[in-house]
Design a protein around this motif. Structure first.
Motif, PDB file in Angstrom:
ATOM      1  N   SER A 216       1.157  -0.899   0.203  1.00  0.00           N
ATOM      2  CA  SER A 216       0.437   0.091  -0.187  1.00  0.00           C
ATOM      3  C   SER A 216       0.703   1.344  -0.111  1.00  0.00           C
ATOM      4  O   SER A 216       0.092   2.171  -0.094  1.00  0.00           O
ATOM      5  N   GLU A 217       2.028   1.278   0.531  1.00  0.00           N
ATOM      6  CA  GLU A 217       3.404   2.515   0.643  1.00  0.00           C
ATOM      7  C   GLU A 217       3.421   2.304  -0.652  1.00  0.00           C
ATOM      8  O   GLU A 217       3.373   3.613  -1.770  1.00  0.00           O
ATOM      9  N   LEU A 218       3.820   1.418  -1.031  1.00  0.00           N
ATOM     10  CA  LEU A 218       4.752   1.973  -2.645  1.00  0.00           C
ATOM     11  C   LEU A 218       3.325   2.066  -3.431  1.00  0.00           C
ATOM     12  O   LEU A 218       3.597   2.777  -4.881  1.00  0.00           O
ATOM     13  N   ILE A 219       1.764   1.759  -3.688  1.00  0.00           N
ATOM     14  CA  ILE A 219       0.788   2.583  -4.409  1.00  0.00           C
ATOM     15  C   ILE A 219       1.208   3.528  -4.169  1.00  0.00           C
ATOM     16  O   ILE A 219       0.171   4.327  -5.151  1.00  0.00           O
ATOM     17  N   ASP A 220       0.858   3.920  -3.332  1.00  0.00           N
ATOM     18  CA  ASP A 220       0.909   5.751  -2.279  1.00  0.00           C
ATOM     19  C   ASP A 220       1.942   6.258  -2.886  1.00  0.00           C
ATOM     20  O   ASP A 220       1.715   7.432  -3.957  1.00  0.00           O
ATOM     21  N   ALA A 221       3.053   5.552  -2.830  1.00  0.00           N
ATOM     22  CA  ALA A 221       4.466   6.027  -3.574  1.00  0.00           C
ATOM     23  C   ALA A 221       4.222   6.541  -5.442  1.00  0.00           C
ATOM     24  O   ALA A 221       4.877   7.700  -5.842  1.00  0.00           O
ATOM     25  N   MET A 222       3.697   5.364  -5.743  1.00  0.00           N
ATOM     26  CA  MET A 222       3.799   5.184  -7.236  1.00  0.00           C
ATOM     27  C   MET A 222       2.636   6.382  -7.741  1.00  0.00           C
ATOM     28  O   MET A 222       2.919   7.340  -9.306  1.00  0.00           O
ATOM     29  N   ALA A 223       1.781   6.059  -7.411  1.00  0.00           N
ATOM     30  CA  ALA A 223       0.124   7.360  -7.704  1.00  0.00           C
ATOM     31  C   ALA A 223       0.551   9.127  -7.511  1.00  0.00           C
ATOM     32  O   ALA A 223      -0.038   9.670  -7.833  1.00  0.00           O
ATOM     33  N   ALA A 224       1.713   9.322  -6.250  1.00  0.00           N
ATOM     34  CA  ALA A 224       2.028  10.757  -5.801  1.00  0.00           C
ATOM     35  C   ALA A 224       3.215  11.053  -6.797  1.00  0.00           C
ATOM     36  O   ALA A 224       3.576  12.104  -7.679  1.00  0.00           O
ATOM     37  N   ASP A 225       4.378  10.066  -7.244  1.00  0.00           N
ATOM     38  CA  ASP A 225       5.186  10.479  -8.601  1.00  0.00           C
ATOM     39  C   ASP A 225       4.463  10.154  -9.808  1.00  0.00           C
ATOM     40  O   ASP A 225       5.282  11.467 -10.687  1.00  0.00           O
ATOM     41  N   ALA A 226       3.309   9.333  -9.998  1.00  0.00           N
ATOM     42  CA  ALA A 226       3.071   9.404 -11.654  1.00  0.00           C
ATOM     43  C   ALA A 226       1.867  10.769 -11.955  1.00  0.00           C
ATOM     44  O   ALA A 226       1.340  11.098 -13.163  1.00  0.00           O
ATOM     45  N   GLY A 227       1.347  11.011 -10.131  1.00  0.00           N
ATOM     46  CA  GLY A 227       0.255  11.914 -10.780  1.00  0.00           C
ATOM     47  C   GLY A 227      -1.250  11.521 -10.756  1.00  0.00           C
ATOM     48  O   GLY A 227      -2.013  11.713 -12.263  1.00  0.00           O
ATOM     49  N   ILE A 228      -1.293  10.245 -10.527  1.00  0.00           N
ATOM     50  CA  ILE A 228      -1.987   9.657 -11.207  1.00  0.00           C
ATOM     51  C   ILE A 228      -3.193   8.725  -9.713  1.00  0.00           C
ATOM     52  O   ILE A 228      -2.604   9.064  -8.651  1.00  0.00           O
ATOM     53  N   SER A 229      -4.168   8.626  -9.814  1.00  0.00           N
ATOM     54  CA  SER A 229      -5.046   7.693  -8.773  1.00  0.00           C
ATOM     55  C   SER A 229      -4.713   6.811  -8.297  1.00  0.00           C
ATOM     56  O   SER A 229      -3.620   6.100  -8.383  1.00  0.00           O
TER      57      SER A 229
END
Length: 90
Positions: A4-17
């Motif tokens: 879940s932390e990886l998903i949060d980081a990916m979303a923030a970095d890529a500017g996606i949901s």
């Protein structure tokens, strides 16, 4: 870092949901597992590569009783880190 932390980081970095990031991560994991199950190899240049290797049958010991047991042969996944990943560790 967990999933879940990886998903949060990916979303923030890529500017996606977070839903889109979760779908992307799950797709990546599914496709890596599928390629390995088909006997293939997955390489991400700079990050690393996954491959499947055969582990031979062997004798082992039961740690509680000391009795010798047979450990069956099986396939195992191996990961080899790429140069950028290894070189970036401190």
């Amino acid at each position: 870092m967990n999933k879940s932390e990886l998903i949060d980081a990916m979303a923030a970095d890529a500017g996606i949901s977070k839903a889109a990031a979760k779908a992307a991560l799950e797709s990546m994991l599914k496709n890596v597992a599928g390629a390995l199950n088909n006997g293939g190899r997955v390489s991400l240049v700079g990050f690393g590569s996954w491959s499947v290797s055969d582990r031979a049958a062997r004798d082992g010991r039961n740690p509680q009783t000391g009795a010798t047991i047979k450990i069956a042969a099986k396939k195992v996944v191996k990961f080899k880190a790429g140069a950028e990943l290894e070189g970036g560790l401190k």
